[in-house]
Design a protein around this motif. Structure first.
Motif, PDB file in Angstrom:
ATOM      1  N   GLY A 115      37.195  39.886  52.253  1.00 46.36           N
ATOM      2  CA  GLY A 115      37.463  39.316  50.930  1.00 46.36           C
ATOM      3  C   GLY A 115      38.950  39.266  50.619  1.00 46.36           C
ATOM      4  N   LEU A 116      39.660  40.308  51.026  1.00 44.67           N
ATOM      5  CA  LEU A 116      41.103  40.327  50.783  1.00 44.67           C
ATOM      6  C   LEU A 116      41.842  39.330  51.676  1.00 44.67           C
ATOM      7  CD1 LEU A 116      41.663  44.148  50.213  1.00 44.67           C
ATOM      8  CD2 LEU A 116      41.783  42.310  48.500  1.00 44.67           C
ATOM      9  N   VAL A 117      41.374  39.138  52.886  1.00 44.93           N
ATOM     10  CA  VAL A 117      41.985  38.126  53.762  1.00 44.93           C
ATOM     11  C   VAL A 117      41.809  36.748  53.129  1.00 44.93           C
ATOM     12  CG1 VAL A 117      41.770  36.936  55.986  1.00 44.93           C
ATOM     13  CG2 VAL A 117      41.788  39.433  55.903  1.00 44.93           C
ATOM     14  N   ARG A 118      40.612  36.485  52.629  1.00 48.27           N
ATOM     15  CA  ARG A 118      40.350  35.192  51.996  1.00 48.27           C
ATOM     16  C   ARG A 118      41.159  35.038  50.709  1.00 48.27           C
ATOM     17  NH1 ARG A 118      36.699  36.597  55.343  1.00 48.27           N
ATOM     18  NH2 ARG A 118      35.252  35.147  56.354  1.00 48.27           N
ATOM     19  N   ALA A 119      41.333  36.124  49.981  1.00 40.38           N
ATOM     20  CA  ALA A 119      42.160  36.077  48.772  1.00 40.38           C
ATOM     21  C   ALA A 119      43.605  35.751  49.142  1.00 40.38           C
ATOM     22  CB  ALA A 119      42.093  37.416  48.032  1.00 40.38           C
ATOM     23  N   GLY A 150      47.919  32.246  48.722  1.00 37.58           N
ATOM     24  CA  GLY A 150      49.216  32.079  49.363  1.00 37.58           C
ATOM     25  C   GLY A 150      49.980  33.387  49.467  1.00 37.58           C
ATOM     26  N   LEU A 151      49.262  34.506  49.591  1.00 39.41           N
ATOM     27  CA  LEU A 151      49.900  35.810  49.718  1.00 39.41           C
ATOM     28  C   LEU A 151      50.197  36.096  51.185  1.00 39.41           C
ATOM     29  CD1 LEU A 151      47.553  37.801  47.303  1.00 39.41           C
ATOM     30  CD2 LEU A 151      49.802  36.821  46.789  1.00 39.41           C
ATOM     31  N   ALA A 152      51.303  36.772  51.421  1.00 37.83           N
ATOM     32  CA  ALA A 152      51.701  37.083  52.794  1.00 37.83           C
ATOM     33  C   ALA A 152      50.765  38.125  53.395  1.00 37.83           C
ATOM     34  CB  ALA A 152      53.128  37.599  52.812  1.00 37.83           C
ATOM     35  N   LEU A 153      50.317  37.845  54.609  1.00 32.11           N
ATOM     36  CA  LEU A 153      49.498  38.776  55.375  1.00 32.11           C
ATOM     37  C   LEU A 153      49.960  38.636  56.822  1.00 32.11           C
ATOM     38  CD1 LEU A 153      47.142  40.776  55.108  1.00 32.11           C
ATOM     39  CD2 LEU A 153      45.588  38.887  55.572  1.00 32.11           C
ATOM     40  N   SER A 154      50.436  39.726  57.391  1.00 26.77           N
ATOM     41  CA  SER A 154      51.024  39.660  58.729  1.00 26.77           C
ATOM     42  C   SER A 154      50.001  39.188  59.763  1.00 26.77           C
ATOM     43  CB  SER A 154      51.570  41.033  59.129  1.00 26.77           C
ATOM     44  OG  SER A 154      50.498  41.939  59.319  1.00 26.77           O
ATOM     45  N   GLN A 155      50.512  38.599  60.822  1.00 24.63           N
ATOM     46  CA  GLN A 155      49.659  38.102  61.899  1.00 24.63           C
ATOM     47  C   GLN A 155      48.835  39.226  62.531  1.00 24.63           C
ATOM     48  OE1 GLN A 155      49.285  34.843  62.549  1.00 24.63           O
ATOM     49  NE2 GLN A 155      47.717  35.314  64.051  1.00 24.63           N
ATOM     50  N   PRO A 156      49.454  40.392  62.828  1.00 21.84           N
ATOM     51  CA  PRO A 156      48.637  41.478  63.399  1.00 21.84           C
ATOM     52  C   PRO A 156      47.509  41.915  62.455  1.00 21.84           C
ATOM     53  CG  PRO A 156      50.962  41.933  63.735  1.00 21.84           C
ATOM     54  CD  PRO A 156      50.883  40.739  62.820  1.00 21.84           C
ATOM     55  N   GLY A 179      45.522  34.456  37.621  1.00 21.54           N
ATOM     56  CA  GLY A 179      45.178  35.820  37.210  1.00 21.54           C
ATOM     57  C   GLY A 179      44.421  36.559  38.294  1.00 21.54           C
ATOM     58  N   TRP A 180      43.469  35.872  38.903  1.00 16.92           N
ATOM     59  CA  TRP A 180      42.682  36.479  39.970  1.00 16.92           C
ATOM     60  C   TRP A 180      43.587  36.859  41.142  1.00 16.92           C
ATOM     61  CZ3 TRP A 180      41.205  35.245  45.026  1.00 16.92           C
ATOM     62  CH2 TRP A 180      40.096  35.947  45.521  1.00 16.92           C
ATOM     63  N   CYS A 181      44.511  35.974  41.472  1.00 15.52           N
ATOM     64  CA  CYS A 181      45.434  36.232  42.576  1.00 15.52           C
ATOM     65  C   CYS A 181      46.367  37.407  42.265  1.00 15.52           C
ATOM     66  CB  CYS A 181      46.242  34.984  42.901  1.00 15.52           C
ATOM     67  SG  CYS A 181      45.258  33.672  43.676  1.00 15.52           S
ATOM     68  N   MET A 182      46.862  37.463  41.049  1.00 15.04           N
ATOM     69  CA  MET A 182      47.752  38.574  40.662  1.00 15.04           C
ATOM     70  C   MET A 182      47.024  39.913  40.783  1.00 15.04           C
ATOM     71  SD  MET A 182      50.809  37.668  40.046  1.00 15.04           S
ATOM     72  CE  MET A 182      51.496  38.916  38.987  1.00 15.04           C
ATOM     73  N   GLU A 183      45.743  39.934  40.438  1.00 17.64           N
ATOM     74  CA  GLU A 183      44.965  41.172  40.538  1.00 17.64           C
ATOM     75  C   GLU A 183      44.777  41.597  41.995  1.00 17.64           C
ATOM     76  OE1 GLU A 183      41.285  40.398  38.551  1.00 17.64           O
ATOM     77  OE2 GLU A 183      42.213  40.337  36.564  1.00 17.64           O
ATOM     78  N   ARG A 184      44.717  40.657  42.906  1.00 22.39           N
ATOM     79  CA  ARG A 184      44.459  40.955  44.314  1.00 22.39           C
ATOM     80  C   ARG A 184      45.721  41.295  45.107  1.00 22.39           C
ATOM     81  NH1 ARG A 184      40.858  40.178  41.667  1.00 22.39           N
ATOM     82  NH2 ARG A 184      38.673  39.920  42.082  1.00 22.39           N
ATOM     83  N   ARG A 185      46.878  40.897  44.604  1.00 27.69           N
ATOM     84  CA  ARG A 185      48.131  41.079  45.355  1.00 27.69           C
ATOM     85  C   ARG A 185      48.346  42.523  45.836  1.00 27.69           C
ATOM     86  NH1 ARG A 185      52.822  38.010  45.653  1.00 27.69           N
ATOM     87  NH2 ARG A 185      51.958  36.664  44.056  1.00 27.69           N
TER      88      ARG A 185
END
Length: 139
Positions: free
Chosen positions: A40-44, A49-55, A103-109
């Motif tokens: 769920g967090l990967v999809r968020a 458009g939040l940064a998530l490292s390749q590894p 708002g949803w994105c800010m909560e997940r950051r």
């Protein structure tokens, strides 16, 4: 001579005894509990458009793949599909999509950042190993 034969008999008995049971290096419930949260967090991260490292993305994919296989093994395609549904982001209200999404994105950051760090740590390495061991146990 009696002590020698007694010792030999004890050694033979020790060799034929059942080995002590060892708990598996994985927990299927842990996997099916953590995978929806991670997925769920990967999809968020992708949606927002939040940064998530390749590894971290690669490790998350390996954990998700293992969890999907466990769910499919436990309950067929319906169980697998239910897990995928649990990982999907919510349907945001189309009338207020920009506001709700922001708002949803800010909560997940913070959770996405924390997950990125966890997956890139020794804890993440161990979780991937347990997930893959669980998946391998099904074969």
């Amino acid at each position: 001579m009696r002590h020698g034969s007694l010792l030999l008999l004890l050694l033979l008995l020790a060799c034929t005894a059942d080995p002590p049971s060892v708990a598996p290096a994985y927990d299927l419930d842990e996997l099916t509990t953590k995978a929806p949260e991670i997925g769920g967090l990967v999809r968020a991260a992708q949606l927002c458009g939040l940064a998530l490292s390749q590894p971290a993305q690669e490790r998350a994919a390996r954990i998700e793949e293992a969890a999907l296989e466990v769910q499919r093994h436990r309950g067929g395609t319906q169980a697998r599909d239910a897990l995928l549904h649990d990982m999907a982001p919510p349907q945001l209200d189309p009338a207020q999509r920009v506001h709700d999404r922001a708002g949803w994105c800010m909560e997940r950051r913070p959770a996405v950042q924390q997950m990125d760090g966890m997956l890139n740590s020794a804890e993440g390495t161990a979780l991937v190993q347990r997930a893959e061991a669980a998946q391998a146990s099904l074969r």
